[in-house]
Motif scaffolding. Structure first.
Motif, PDB file in Angstrom:
ATOM      1  N   THR A  53       0.833  -1.196   0.000  1.00 16.01           N
ATOM      2  CA  THR A  53       0.000   0.000   0.000  1.00 16.01           C
ATOM      3  C   THR A  53       0.867   1.246   0.000  1.00 16.01           C
ATOM      4  O   THR A  53       0.371   2.350  -0.102  1.00 16.01           O
ATOM      5  CB  THR A  53      -0.933   0.033   1.230  1.00 16.01           C
ATOM      6  OG1 THR A  53      -0.130  -0.162   2.380  1.00 16.01           O
ATOM      7  CG2 THR A  53      -1.974  -1.057   1.145  1.00 16.01           C
ATOM      8  N   VAL A  59       7.174   3.304   6.146  1.00 15.14           N
ATOM      9  CA  VAL A  59       5.776   3.555   6.488  1.00 15.14           C
ATOM     10  C   VAL A  59       5.063   2.217   6.700  1.00 15.14           C
ATOM     11  O   VAL A  59       5.206   1.317   5.864  1.00 15.14           O
ATOM     12  CB  VAL A  59       5.085   4.345   5.359  1.00 15.14           C
ATOM     13  CG1 VAL A  59       3.600   4.527   5.649  1.00 15.14           C
ATOM     14  CG2 VAL A  59       5.759   5.691   5.163  1.00 15.14           C
ATOM     15  N   ASP A  60       4.299   2.092   7.807  1.00 14.12           N
ATOM     16  CA  ASP A  60       3.659   0.814   8.149  1.00 14.12           C
ATOM     17  C   ASP A  60       4.748  -0.270   8.136  1.00 14.12           C
ATOM     18  O   ASP A  60       5.516  -0.376   9.070  1.00 14.12           O
ATOM     19  CB  ASP A  60       2.495   0.528   7.187  1.00 14.12           C
ATOM     20  CG  ASP A  60       1.831  -0.819   7.453  1.00 14.12           C
ATOM     21  OD1 ASP A  60       2.143  -1.445   8.486  1.00 14.12           O
ATOM     22  OD2 ASP A  60       0.990  -1.246   6.629  1.00 14.12           O
ATOM     23  N   ASP A  62       4.798  -3.758   5.796  1.00 13.27           N
ATOM     24  CA  ASP A  62       4.261  -5.097   5.562  1.00 13.27           C
ATOM     25  C   ASP A  62       5.182  -5.803   4.560  1.00 13.27           C
ATOM     26  O   ASP A  62       5.920  -5.149   3.826  1.00 13.27           O
ATOM     27  CB  ASP A  62       2.837  -4.955   4.997  1.00 13.27           C
ATOM     28  CG  ASP A  62       2.061  -6.251   5.106  1.00 13.27           C
ATOM     29  OD1 ASP A  62       2.635  -7.258   5.562  1.00 13.27           O
ATOM     30  OD2 ASP A  62       0.874  -6.250   4.728  1.00 13.27           O
ATOM     31  N   ALA A 134       4.836  10.744  12.642  1.00 16.56           N
ATOM     32  CA  ALA A 134       4.048  11.078  11.458  1.00 16.56           C
ATOM     33  C   ALA A 134       4.332  10.127  10.299  1.00 16.56           C
ATOM     34  O   ALA A 134       3.543  10.029   9.367  1.00 16.56           O
ATOM     35  CB  ALA A 134       4.329  12.510  11.027  1.00 16.56           C
ATOM     36  N   GLN A 136       4.202   6.996  10.520  1.00 16.19           N
ATOM     37  CA  GLN A 136       3.357   5.821  10.735  1.00 16.19           C
ATOM     38  C   GLN A 136       4.146   4.537  10.519  1.00 16.19           C
ATOM     39  O   GLN A 136       3.707   3.632   9.806  1.00 16.19           O
ATOM     40  CB  GLN A 136       2.126   5.861   9.822  1.00 16.19           C
ATOM     41  CG  GLN A 136       1.241   7.063  10.085  1.00 16.19           C
ATOM     42  CD  GLN A 136      -0.070   7.023   9.311  1.00 16.19           C
ATOM     43  OE1 GLN A 136      -0.255   6.216   8.407  1.00 16.19           O
ATOM     44  NE2 GLN A 136      -0.996   7.890   9.675  1.00 16.19           N
ATOM     45  N   SER A 137       5.314   4.477  11.124  1.00 16.61           N
ATOM     46  CA  SER A 137       6.175   3.311  10.932  1.00 16.61           C
ATOM     47  C   SER A 137       5.936   2.277  12.023  1.00 16.61           C
ATOM     48  O   SER A 137       6.256   2.499  13.178  1.00 16.61           O
ATOM     49  CB  SER A 137       7.632   3.752  10.954  1.00 16.61           C
ATOM     50  OG  SER A 137       8.457   2.646  10.682  1.00 16.61           O
ATOM     51  N   SER A 138       5.340   1.133  11.654  1.00 21.95           N
ATOM     52  CA  SER A 138       5.071   0.095  12.647  1.00 21.95           C
ATOM     53  C   SER A 138       6.218  -0.889  12.737  1.00 21.95           C
ATOM     54  O   SER A 138       6.514  -1.402  13.809  1.00 21.95           O
ATOM     55  CB  SER A 138       3.822  -0.689  12.276  1.00 21.95           C
ATOM     56  OG  SER A 138       2.796   0.159  11.894  1.00 21.95           O
ATOM     57  N   ARG A 190       4.305  12.328   3.148  1.00 20.58           N
ATOM     58  CA  ARG A 190       4.423  10.881   3.304  1.00 20.58           C
ATOM     59  C   ARG A 190       3.800  10.129   2.128  1.00 20.58           C
ATOM     60  O   ARG A 190       4.373   9.184   1.600  1.00 20.58           O
ATOM     61  CB  ARG A 190       3.746  10.450   4.606  1.00 20.58           C
ATOM     62  CG  ARG A 190       3.859   8.960   4.890  1.00 20.58           C
ATOM     63  CD  ARG A 190       3.019   8.570   6.083  1.00 20.58           C
ATOM     64  NE  ARG A 190       1.617   8.770   5.795  1.00 20.58           N
ATOM     65  CZ  ARG A 190       0.739   9.311   6.628  1.00 20.58           C
ATOM     66  NH1 ARG A 190       1.111   9.704   7.809  1.00 20.58           N
ATOM     67  NH2 ARG A 190      -0.514   9.469   6.264  1.00 20.58           N
ATOM     68  N   ASN A 191       2.596  10.562   1.749  1.00 21.94           N
ATOM     69  CA  ASN A 191       1.899   9.814   0.705  1.00 21.94           C
ATOM     70  C   ASN A 191       2.545   9.981  -0.667  1.00 21.94           C
ATOM     71  O   ASN A 191       2.446   9.099  -1.514  1.00 21.94           O
ATOM     72  CB  ASN A 191       0.421  10.209   0.667  1.00 21.94           C
ATOM     73  CG  ASN A 191      -0.295   9.773   1.939  1.00 21.94           C
ATOM     74  OD1 ASN A 191       0.259   9.021   2.742  1.00 21.94           O
ATOM     75  ND2 ASN A 191      -1.517  10.255   2.127  1.00 21.94           N
TER      76      ASN A 191
ATOM     77  N   LEU B  55      -1.979   0.560  10.573  1.00 23.14           N
ATOM     78  CA  LEU B  55      -0.627   0.384  11.107  1.00 23.14           C
ATOM     79  C   LEU B  55      -0.197  -1.074  11.114  1.00 23.14           C
ATOM     80  O   LEU B  55       0.811  -1.418  11.721  1.00 23.14           O
ATOM     81  CB  LEU B  55      -0.522   0.979  12.517  1.00 23.14           C
ATOM     82  CG  LEU B  55      -0.624   2.509  12.574  1.00 23.14           C
ATOM     83  CD1 LEU B  55      -0.496   2.997  14.002  1.00 23.14           C
ATOM     84  CD2 LEU B  55       0.449   3.153  11.705  1.00 23.14           C
ATOM     85  N   ASN B  61       4.227  -3.262  15.387  1.00 23.28           N
ATOM     86  CA  ASN B  61       4.840  -2.810  16.625  1.00 23.28           C
ATOM     87  C   ASN B  61       5.035  -1.301  16.630  1.00 23.28           C
ATOM     88  O   ASN B  61       6.143  -0.812  16.797  1.00 23.28           O
ATOM     89  CB  ASN B  61       6.184  -3.545  16.767  1.00 23.28           C
ATOM     90  CG  ASN B  61       6.829  -3.274  18.099  1.00 23.28           C
ATOM     91  OD1 ASN B  61       6.197  -2.731  19.013  1.00 23.28           O
ATOM     92  ND2 ASN B  61       8.092  -3.624  18.222  1.00 23.28           N
ATOM     93  N   PRO B  62       3.965  -0.522  16.401  1.00 23.02           N
ATOM     94  CA  PRO B  62       4.137   0.926  16.381  1.00 23.02           C
ATOM     95  C   PRO B  62       4.333   1.471  17.801  1.00 23.02           C
ATOM     96  O   PRO B  62       3.834   0.895  18.764  1.00 23.02           O
ATOM     97  CB  PRO B  62       2.815   1.427  15.799  1.00 23.02           C
ATOM     98  CG  PRO B  62       1.824   0.378  16.138  1.00 23.02           C
ATOM     99  CD  PRO B  62       2.568  -0.930  16.204  1.00 23.02           C
ATOM    100  N   THR B  66       3.401   6.959  17.665  1.00 19.46           N
ATOM    101  CA  THR B  66       2.931   6.743  16.295  1.00 19.46           C
ATOM    102  C   THR B  66       1.423   6.539  16.280  1.00 19.46           C
ATOM    103  O   THR B  66       0.710   7.092  15.442  1.00 19.46           O
ATOM    104  CB  THR B  66       3.640   5.516  15.687  1.00 19.46           C
ATOM    105  OG1 THR B  66       5.029   5.794  15.639  1.00 19.46           O
ATOM    106  CG2 THR B  66       3.142   5.214  14.286  1.00 19.46           C
ATOM    107  N   SER B 101      -5.936   3.655   3.761  1.00 15.56           N
ATOM    108  CA  SER B 101      -5.205   2.433   3.435  1.00 15.56           C
ATOM    109  C   SER B 101      -4.415   2.549   2.135  1.00 15.56           C
ATOM    110  O   SER B 101      -3.357   1.958   2.016  1.00 15.56           O
ATOM    111  CB  SER B 101      -6.161   1.242   3.360  1.00 15.56           C
ATOM    112  OG  SER B 101      -7.051   1.391   2.278  1.00 15.56           O
ATOM    113  N   ARG B 103      -3.271   5.382   0.939  1.00 17.73           N
ATOM    114  CA  ARG B 103      -2.335   6.487   1.118  1.00 17.73           C
ATOM    115  C   ARG B 103      -2.288   7.413  -0.085  1.00 17.73           C
ATOM    116  O   ARG B 103      -1.227   7.826  -0.532  1.00 17.73           O
ATOM    117  CB  ARG B 103      -0.937   5.955   1.439  1.00 17.73           C
ATOM    118  CG  ARG B 103      -0.948   5.128   2.714  1.00 17.73           C
ATOM    119  CD  ARG B 103       0.416   4.679   3.121  1.00 17.73           C
ATOM    120  NE  ARG B 103       0.344   3.882   4.336  1.00 17.73           N
ATOM    121  CZ  ARG B 103       0.268   4.364   5.560  1.00 17.73           C
ATOM    122  NH1 ARG B 103       0.250   5.658   5.740  1.00 17.73           N
ATOM    123  NH2 ARG B 103       0.197   3.565   6.605  1.00 17.73           N
TER     124      ARG B 103
END
Lengths: 549, 326
Positions: A53, A59-60, A62, A134, A136-138, A190-191, B55, B61-62, B66, B101, B103
């Motif tokens: 995504t 960012v995120d 996955d 900001a 959004q880094s998981s 970011r986007n 996230l 693990n944010p 965040t 989602s 972005r």
């Protein structure tokens, strides 16, 4: 990292072939045709099941993001098949005695594909970007929560300060999730950076046509490949078309017909056929981290009783279940760390062995002695029911696997309820601890994963909406101390000993029904050569790849 | 006597048509507002947490910072009614917001994905009508065998699930015979199988409805009088009977457009096609409110346009309606 949100067809154990490759050292390598000389030029078409995504891996975070990031970014350090850290964008480094300061000497000849120079300020911009809420880094952000700041005493020296010793720091830096991007690109919205990221890697992102494909082109100036690569200088391929084909049978048919050169997530039902097909080759490698498992919720009955937990694990005939669901191509996980994770041991696999007699004995001891006509046990009039939410996103194979577990556990007297729910319902039940067992796994290249999925630090770590990475609710002072100590030393022997101890504690507390290790499974058509997996996370890299068409 | 199936209304009729269209537009706007509102609250009532979904779910693990920043950015820290008010305010000013989602702005997502879906829906609708008419005109009230064959075929076609048909078409024509690409590429060849997967069941359905009314129409006295004027059987069917017979099918077509877009979800996934269906599925599972509402609004608009067109077509095909509307 992780990810529950993937099709079951992605995640697999192993095969005879893979086992051979693993014995040979972890990464299966293209063999016969690699003898011929690579040809420069041409286009390789790669097809995968899931679309990212966002193309910025910070960012995120996955799995699909790291696969694309591996093509257009470089990492600060590299990791080889044995898990050893080597140079990449950093030439060398020193670590302060207290383990909190890392001083990196950086390469001075690296430029990003927008012409910007890679230097200490660029590294600082990247670490700051990952840490910035900001972003959004998981995943990347989760791995460097200890990061405080970076000093840049000269252009190619970076001094990174951490809040506490973190021996896994270099390991996580080797992951594509922390790939280095151009500072001016990161400074954008970011986007926007999600759409058109800029790295210094062997390829650059040219175009992203959503729900269809990403187009990458060779970076002609590339001259800073990691020591894990097979060659130096620019990539051989002119262009890579990175397609999204969600339906497994279509993806496989496209490969078999030569429409595409490489596919990711070969469907398990097609693997045997692919092996027989002289036009095709399989590359199958486990991923490091915590294998696919059912985490047992020990915060409520009946799994608050260790005897019931052990009985449940002992009652599950995982080997037979894997054989029947995955056509004999998936191997049982060796322990709480997948076999390719640094410091993994199979010493405690015996604790996870199928042993129905022991399961019955333990349940009798625990007082679950009454049995109804169907053989379901109960205690004080309460049935031995195990609630397991199965997300509809987990895919049919994972569900079948749980049905097999349900059947063998049923013989020991467990009433296993598999409850199919949608993604948001699943998240909701997870956050409320409303389950007895729940599907989980975590892909990462460090044994520190044990701390994330099992230490008390992660029971409610993120503090919002019921977030908990520790899905079993395990809370053990000795375990917490052991995994914390393992982060305080760089000494390999000490770390090995501490992680051995940690794996022992996990296994003997019976916290997870371990099924199969996550894996990367590529199918390669005869036109493609030199396709390999970067060892840090077993992620495809097309840097050494070439095509003969 | 008109020359074809369509009877064009007089100038006076056009004025009344204009009025009908204006009423339709007003009602349409109300329907759009209602569907945005219902979607908004339906997603809000679903258990789960869009922030967690964006996230990375439970195994992400944010940091707490965040999570807090994300909640603030999406405006989810405000009271529900304020969120709704702000959303509506933006919507009325034409701003669909940014998808959590995907972005990117919802408008860009829609712009990128609507083309392939409309192309697929339109071609499926055309092919479905063509197949239905061929079957109905060709077999209704012919000999007993042909009639039974036609209606049997229609019944089977109508009962086929689209996703199953898609997989069968793939197995036969893409994997087996290799006539068409398994993944939907640009161009005509890539459109054939997905179109057929959607069109065949719909054709069966439309044909069943049309056949029944064609049979009724063929029993009418005016058919007999047409025949006695010496018109050929085909001419009688096309010019006189069909005009009555297609009316129920036309009304159903508006509904069919909505159902085609719904069924496009699976067909788009199976054939790896771009489109709104796949996007909507992802948006709903990730509780991506701006994108879900965006797609819902577009589908609603398409539906409103389709049913308005069906109404107009109805009047054009059957001039009796014009008289009845004053």
């Amino acid at each position: 990292m992780k990810r529950i949100l993937r099709r079951a067809s992605l995640a697999r154990g192993s095969t005879a072939l893979a086992t051979l490759f693993l014995l040979a050292g972890g990464i299966s390598h293209a063999s016969a045709e690699d003898v011929t000389t690579p040809v420069k030029g041409g286009t390789l078409i790669y097809a995968t099941d899931r679309e990212p995504t966002c193309l910025d891996p910070h960012v995120d975070g996955d799995m699909p993001q790291v696969f694309i990031a591996q093509q257009y970014t470089d990492s600060l350090v590299s990791q080889d098949k044995q898990g050893r850290i080597g140079p990449w964008l950093a030439k060398s480094w020193t670590i302060s005695p207290d383990g909190k300061t890392y001083t990196f000497q950086l390469r001075d000849d690296v430029t990003f594909t927008n012409g910007e120079k890679f230097n200490a300020a660029a590294l600082k911009a990247n670490l700051d970007h990952i840490k910035n809420p900001a972003t959004q880094s998981s995943t990347a952000g989760g791995y460097i929560q200890q990061y405080v700041s970076t000093d840049t005493p000269d252009e190619f020296t970076a001094v990174v300060h951490l809040s506490k010793p973190y021996a896994a720091f270099l390991e996580v830096l080797a992951q594509g999730f922390l790939g280095i991007q151009a500072p001016t690109a990161l400074a954008r919205d970011r986007n926007v950076n999600c759409e058109s990221p800029i790295g210094s890697g062997p390829f650059k992102v040219v175009k992203w046509d959503r729900q269809s494909e990403i187009v990458l082109e060779r970076n002609p100036d590339y001259n800073w490949a990691p020591p894990t690569a097979d060659h130096q200088g620019p990539a051989y391929l002119d262009q890579v078309i990175w397609k999204f084909i969600p339906e497994p049978s279509v993806r496989y048919a496209s490969l078999a017909s030569g429409d595409v050169d490489v596919i990711e997530s070969v469907p398990p039902e097609s693997e045997a056929e692919a092996e027989q097909n002289p036009d095709l080759k399989l590359i199958v490698t486990d991923r490091p981290g915590n294998p696919t498992n059912g985490s047992l919720n020990i915060t409520r009955a009946p799994f608050d009783d260790i005897r019931v937990r052990e009985a449940f694990i002992r009652s599950a005939d995982i080997t037979s279940a894997l054989d029947s669901v995955f056509f004999g191509r998936y191997r049982r996980a060796p322990g709480p760390l997948s076999g390719v994770t640094p410091f993994a041991t199979a010493d405690f696999q015996g604790l996870y062995d199928y042993d129905p007699d022991r399961a019955n004995k333990l349940l009798d001891e625990a007082g679950w002695t009454e049995r109804d006509s169907a053989g379901i046990r109960s205690k004080d009039g309460k049935k031995l029911t195990i609630h397991i939410p199965i997300g509809d996103f987990q895919g049919p194979a994972d569900r079948s696997l749980w049905e097999q577990i349900q059947a063998t556990a049923g013989q020991a007297g467990f009433d296993v309820q598999l409850e199919t729910v949608g993604f948001s319902d699943w998240l909701d039940r997870d956050s409320r601890w409303d389950y007895d067992a729940i599907g989980a796994y975590w892909n990462t290249n460090t044994a520190d994963v044990l701390r994330i999925v099992l230490s008390s630090e992660f029971i409610g770590a993120a503090g919002s909406g019921g977030y908990h990475q520790n899905a079993s609710g395990f809370k053990d002072a000795e375990f917490d101390k052991t995994v914390a100590k393992a982060l305080e030393t760089q000494d390999e022997a000490t770390r090995r000993e501490l992680y051995h101890q940690a794996q022992k504690i996990v296994a003997s507390n019976f916290l997870q029904v371990l099924t199969y290790p996550q894996s990367t499974r590529l199918g390669v058509y005869k036109t493609a050569h030199g396709v390999r997996l970067e060892p840090s996370l077993s992620v495809t890299t097309l840097y050494d790849a070439w095509v003969s068409k | 006597m008109s020359a074809g199936v369509l009877a064009f209304p007089s100038g006076d009729g056009l004025g009344r048509l204009g009025q009908r269209v204006a009423i339709r537009v007003l009602v349409g706007i109300l329907v759009l507002l209602a569907s945005a509102t219902i979607t908004f609250f339906a997603l809000k009532l679903t258990p789960g947490d869009p922030v967690r979904a964006v996230l990375g779910g439970p195994t992400a693990n944010p940091s707490p910072e965040t999570i807090a920043a994300t909640i603030r950015e999406f405006g989810l820290d405000r009271p529900l009614i304020v969120q709704y008010g702000l959303y509506l305010e933006r919507l009325v000013s034409g701003n669909l917001g940014v998808s959590f989602s995907q972005r990117q702005p919802v408008a860009s997502v829609l712009a990128q994905q609507i083309g392939p879906t409309l192309q697929l829906t339109a071609s499926a609708m055309l092919v479905a009508w063509a197949l239905a008419l061929v079957s109905v005109i060709g077999t209704t009230r012919r000999n007993r065998f042909l009639s039974a064959f036609g209606s049997g075929l229609e019944a089977v076609a109508a009962s086929l699930p689209q996703f199953w048909l898609a997989l069968v078409l793939l197995a036969v024509f893409a994997f087996g015979l290799k006539w068409f690409p398994p993944q939907s590429r640009d161009g005509f060849a890539g459109l054939v199988l997905p179109t057929l997967a959607l069109a065949i069941p719909l054709a069966g359905f439309l044909a069943q409805v049309t056949r029944e009314s064609l049979e009724l129409a063929l029993d009418q006295p005016f058919i007999l009088s047409a025949r006695t004027r010496g018109l050929s059987d085909l001419a009688v069917r096309l010019r006189h009977a069909l005009r009555h017979a297609v009316l129920p099918g036309i009304s159903l077509s508006a509904w069919a457009v909505g159902s085609l877009i719904g069924n496009a979800v699976l067909v788009e996934v199976i054939f790896s096609r771009q489109g709104l269906g796949r996007i909507l599925y992802q948006a709903v599972t990730r509780q991506d409110i701006p994108l879900t509402i965006g797609v819902t609004l577009v589908v609603t608009i398409v539906y409103i346009v389709a049913s308005t067109l069906a109404d107009l077509l109805f009047v054009l095909v059957d001039p009796r309606i014009k008289a009845a509307t004053r």
